[in-house]
Design an enzyme around this catalytic site. Sequence first.
Site, PDB file in Angstrom:
ATOM      1  CE  LYS A  53      36.462  84.729  58.836  1.00  0.00           C
ATOM      2  NZ  LYS A  53      36.138  84.864  59.926  1.00  0.00           N
ATOM      3  CD  GLN A  97      32.973  85.807  61.645  1.00  0.00           C
ATOM      4  OE1 GLN A  97      33.388  85.367  60.913  1.00  0.00           O
ATOM      5  NE2 GLN A  97      33.638  86.996  62.371  1.00  0.00           N
ATOM      6  CG  ASP A 120      38.333  80.606  64.541  1.00  0.00           C
ATOM      7  OD1 ASP A 120      39.118  81.021  63.465  1.00  0.00           O
ATOM      8  OD2 ASP A 120      37.212  81.067  64.647  1.00  0.00           O
TER       9      ASP A 120
END
Length: 295
Positions: A53, A97, A120
């Site tokens: 990422k 994460q 997200d």
Amino acid sequence: MTAQVIDGKAIAATMRAELKAEVETLKDRGIVPGLGLILVGDDAASQSYVRAKERACEEAGIYSDDNRLAADTSQDELMGLVERMNGDPKIHGILVQLPLPKQINEAEVLLAIDPAKDVDGFHPVSVGRMVLGQAGFLPCTPHGVVQLLLRSGVTIEGAHVVIVGRSNIVGKPLANMLIQKKEGANATVTVCHTRTKDLARHTRQADIVIAAAGRPNTVTADMIKDGAVVIDVGVNRVEDATKKKGYRLAGDVDFEAVREKASLITPVPGGVGPMTITMLLYNTVESAKMAAGML
Ligand code: NAP
């Protein structure tokens, strides 16, 4: 019929080039999209996802604020970092994460993210907006699947889509996106899971089959109608003594056999995978535009 293979890497590269160009235009106006990344602990897979990422942000010209926290980080420390990022105008998206270590209440952390920075798309506010068909952040993997279909010229409108899997991160959001009454959606969707009776009876009726079960060979050639489009979200490690690591990656679909019946099919790796990070970059750029009052 031998299916055409959908090249997810190429489609993702095209989208990333588009995003990079958009970021350059935004920078000319003094806007630098920024992503806050939080990784807690030293899980090897999570570390490699976060590295990927970071790299993707760098390539696209997106600022990334990387935070690596120790495995024994407390709930309060993590919540404090999320709050700091919520208030930081340089950060337009926050990504925590997953999975988080056991001492952390994951739901509480995700709920603390400002919905305006929820790139997200997992915050209940984002989920609600998606279900209602309102503008908001769409979760990256299912949104990537929709983009793969559209950019491969597949007509979703009116198609019967059968999704194998009902998780909160893939199956459920995908079903919601595809049934929306709007361009690029308008599908008729069937969602299957482990309690579904006679899975093959459902998949055989599908114009588009999307496998997101997390088990190799869940979808075999006898389960597919001739000419169907088959999207494989699954990523599974399968033992393979010929490989240095002792395993290879496989999807949920019996690729070689299904390829002989389908019209279009995604490979694993190189299908859905490259789209997930691409859609994260997309959401971050959209968020920066929203913060600047451009949307
Ligand atoms: P998950 O949370 O384990 O959910 C799997 C779903 O599939 C569940 O709803 C389960 O049913 C259903 N299922 C499992 N085996 C089945 C079977 N034999 N027949 C019918 N339904 C079955 O998994 P996930 O997080 O959605 O992920 C699915 C796969 O996608 C995994 O391989 C994951 O690694 C991969 N993935 C890839 C990406 C990417 O970027 N490429 C991103 C996310 C996930 P029940 O609900 O009844 O248990």
